[in-house]
Write a protein that holds these residues in place. Structure first.
Motif, PDB file in Angstrom:
ATOM      1  N   MET A   1      -1.111  -1.352   2.503  1.00 49.89           N
ATOM      2  CA  MET A   1      -1.670  -0.789   3.702  1.00 49.89           C
ATOM      3  C   MET A   1      -2.018   0.672   3.410  1.00 49.89           C
ATOM      4  O   MET A   1      -1.327   1.334   2.653  1.00 49.89           O
ATOM      5  CB  MET A   1      -0.621  -0.897   4.818  1.00 49.89           C
ATOM      6  CG  MET A   1      -1.029  -0.288   6.119  1.00 49.89           C
ATOM      7  SD  MET A   1       0.273  -0.314   7.390  1.00 49.89           S
ATOM      8  CE  MET A   1       0.713  -2.025   7.453  1.00 49.89           C
ATOM      9  N   GLN A   2      -3.074   1.152   4.034  1.00 44.89           N
ATOM     10  CA  GLN A   2      -3.475   2.537   3.850  1.00 44.89           C
ATOM     11  C   GLN A   2      -3.107   3.363   5.080  1.00 44.89           C
ATOM     12  O   GLN A   2      -3.003   2.840   6.186  1.00 44.89           O
ATOM     13  CB  GLN A   2      -4.973   2.627   3.631  1.00 44.89           C
ATOM     14  CG  GLN A   2      -5.433   1.978   2.361  1.00 44.89           C
ATOM     15  CD  GLN A   2      -6.942   2.111   2.203  1.00 44.89           C
ATOM     16  OE1 GLN A   2      -7.560   3.009   2.753  1.00 44.89           O
ATOM     17  NE2 GLN A   2      -7.514   1.208   1.455  1.00 44.89           N
ATOM     18  N   ALA A   3      -2.930   4.650   4.858  1.00 48.12           N
ATOM     19  CA  ALA A   3      -2.607   5.582   5.942  1.00 48.12           C
ATOM     20  C   ALA A   3      -3.036   6.978   5.507  1.00 48.12           C
ATOM     21  O   ALA A   3      -3.500   7.178   4.382  1.00 48.12           O
ATOM     22  CB  ALA A   3      -1.113   5.546   6.250  1.00 48.12           C
ATOM     23  N   LEU A  19      -1.093   5.756  10.672  1.00 48.60           N
ATOM     24  CA  LEU A  19      -1.789   4.521  10.348  1.00 48.60           C
ATOM     25  C   LEU A  19      -3.235   4.650  10.818  1.00 48.60           C
ATOM     26  O   LEU A  19      -3.566   5.545  11.597  1.00 48.60           O
ATOM     27  CB  LEU A  19      -1.101   3.341  11.029  1.00 48.60           C
ATOM     28  CG  LEU A  19       0.375   3.137  10.690  1.00 48.60           C
ATOM     29  CD1 LEU A  19       0.914   1.909  11.425  1.00 48.60           C
ATOM     30  CD2 LEU A  19       0.583   3.005   9.191  1.00 48.60           C
ATOM     31  N   ASP A  20      -4.091   3.766  10.375  1.00 52.92           N
ATOM     32  CA  ASP A  20      -5.505   3.872  10.728  1.00 52.92           C
ATOM     33  C   ASP A  20      -5.761   3.725  12.226  1.00 52.92           C
ATOM     34  O   ASP A  20      -6.789   4.173  12.721  1.00 52.92           O
ATOM     35  CB  ASP A  20      -6.323   2.861   9.934  1.00 52.92           C
ATOM     36  CG  ASP A  20      -6.436   3.253   8.460  1.00 52.92           C
ATOM     37  OD1 ASP A  20      -6.169   4.430   8.128  1.00 52.92           O
ATOM     38  OD2 ASP A  20      -6.783   2.391   7.646  1.00 52.92           O
ATOM     39  N   ASP A  21      -4.811   3.148  12.966  1.00 58.76           N
ATOM     40  CA  ASP A  21      -4.973   3.055  14.420  1.00 58.76           C
ATOM     41  C   ASP A  21      -4.403   4.283  15.137  1.00 58.76           C
ATOM     42  O   ASP A  21      -4.357   4.340  16.358  1.00 58.76           O
ATOM     43  CB  ASP A  21      -4.348   1.777  14.964  1.00 58.76           C
ATOM     44  CG  ASP A  21      -2.829   1.749  14.842  1.00 58.76           C
ATOM     45  OD1 ASP A  21      -2.215   2.722  14.345  1.00 58.76           O
ATOM     46  OD2 ASP A  21      -2.237   0.722  15.253  1.00 58.76           O
ATOM     47  N   ARG A  45      -5.108  10.611   1.687  1.00 54.04           N
ATOM     48  CA  ARG A  45      -5.017   9.173   1.918  1.00 54.04           C
ATOM     49  C   ARG A  45      -3.918   8.633   1.014  1.00 54.04           C
ATOM     50  O   ARG A  45      -3.823   8.987  -0.166  1.00 54.04           O
ATOM     51  CB  ARG A  45      -6.325   8.474   1.595  1.00 54.04           C
ATOM     52  CG  ARG A  45      -7.409   8.745   2.601  1.00 54.04           C
ATOM     53  CD  ARG A  45      -7.115   8.183   3.967  1.00 54.04           C
ATOM     54  NE  ARG A  45      -7.281   6.733   3.992  1.00 54.04           N
ATOM     55  CZ  ARG A  45      -6.979   5.953   5.020  1.00 54.04           C
ATOM     56  NH1 ARG A  45      -6.481   6.466   6.120  1.00 54.04           N
ATOM     57  NH2 ARG A  45      -7.170   4.666   4.962  1.00 54.04           N
ATOM     58  N   ARG A  47      -1.260   5.073   0.090  1.00 56.06           N
ATOM     59  CA  ARG A  47      -0.991   3.644   0.191  1.00 56.06           C
ATOM     60  C   ARG A  47       0.487   3.528   0.503  1.00 56.06           C
ATOM     61  O   ARG A  47       1.311   4.204  -0.115  1.00 56.06           O
ATOM     62  CB  ARG A  47      -1.306   2.924  -1.120  1.00 56.06           C
ATOM     63  CG  ARG A  47      -1.137   1.409  -1.031  1.00 56.06           C
ATOM     64  CD  ARG A  47      -1.520   0.728  -2.319  1.00 56.06           C
ATOM     65  NE  ARG A  47      -0.600   1.039  -3.404  1.00 56.06           N
ATOM     66  CZ  ARG A  47       0.565   0.421  -3.610  1.00 56.06           C
ATOM     67  NH1 ARG A  47       0.973  -0.516  -2.796  1.00 56.06           N
ATOM     68  NH2 ARG A  47       1.319   0.759  -4.634  1.00 56.06           N
ATOM     69  N   GLU A  49       3.832   0.801   1.509  1.00 57.32           N
ATOM     70  CA  GLU A  49       4.381  -0.539   1.643  1.00 57.32           C
ATOM     71  C   GLU A  49       5.444  -0.455   2.726  1.00 57.32           C
ATOM     72  O   GLU A  49       6.172   0.539   2.825  1.00 57.32           O
ATOM     73  CB  GLU A  49       4.968  -1.024   0.325  1.00 57.32           C
ATOM     74  CG  GLU A  49       3.906  -1.270  -0.718  1.00 57.32           C
ATOM     75  CD  GLU A  49       4.439  -1.830  -2.028  1.00 57.32           C
ATOM     76  OE1 GLU A  49       5.634  -2.202  -2.089  1.00 57.32           O
ATOM     77  OE2 GLU A  49       3.659  -1.883  -2.979  1.00 57.32           O
ATOM     78  N   THR A  50       5.501  -1.486   3.548  1.00 63.09           N
ATOM     79  CA  THR A  50       6.403  -1.469   4.693  1.00 63.09           C
ATOM     80  C   THR A  50       7.203  -2.757   4.773  1.00 63.09           C
ATOM     81  O   THR A  50       6.876  -3.746   4.124  1.00 63.09           O
ATOM     82  CB  THR A  50       5.616  -1.313   6.007  1.00 63.09           C
ATOM     83  OG1 THR A  50       4.741  -2.432   6.157  1.00 63.09           O
ATOM     84  CG2 THR A  50       4.810  -0.036   6.021  1.00 63.09           C
ATOM     85  N   GLN A  65      -3.539   6.874  -2.612  1.00 60.26           N
ATOM     86  CA  GLN A  65      -4.564   5.831  -2.588  1.00 60.26           C
ATOM     87  C   GLN A  65      -5.585   6.156  -3.669  1.00 60.26           C
ATOM     88  O   GLN A  65      -6.107   7.263  -3.715  1.00 60.26           O
ATOM     89  CB  GLN A  65      -5.253   5.772  -1.217  1.00 60.26           C
ATOM     90  CG  GLN A  65      -6.384   4.812  -1.139  1.00 60.26           C
ATOM     91  CD  GLN A  65      -5.957   3.360  -1.330  1.00 60.26           C
ATOM     92  OE1 GLN A  65      -4.895   2.962  -0.911  1.00 60.26           O
ATOM     93  NE2 GLN A  65      -6.786   2.603  -1.978  1.00 60.26           N
TER      94      GLN A  65
END
Length: 67
Positions: A1-3, A19-21, A45, A47, A49-50, A65
């Protein structure tokens, strides 16, 4: 996931990402160390992991990223 890196404390190696949202999620020094980084600047940016979901979402790895 990216953030996107939002905050970072160089003494504790903890901080937060967006997060992107737009949701902010905090990470601890363990997640930062797992990624092998030495420094993180707000706006970079990353990457992540969650594990878990919703309010139990926890970041286990933060790294840059790359494309």
């Amino acid at each position: 996931m990216q953030a996107t890196a939002y905050t970072y404390d160089p003494e504790t190696h903890s901080g937060s990402v967006l997060l992107d949202d737009g949701t902010p999620v905090e990470f601890g020094g363990e997640a930062f160390a797992a990624g092998g980084l030495r420094l993180l600047r707000p706006g970079q940016r990353v990457r992540i992991e969650t594990e878990g979901a919703g309010s139990a979402l926890r970041i286990t790895l933060v790294t840059l990223q790359t494309f």
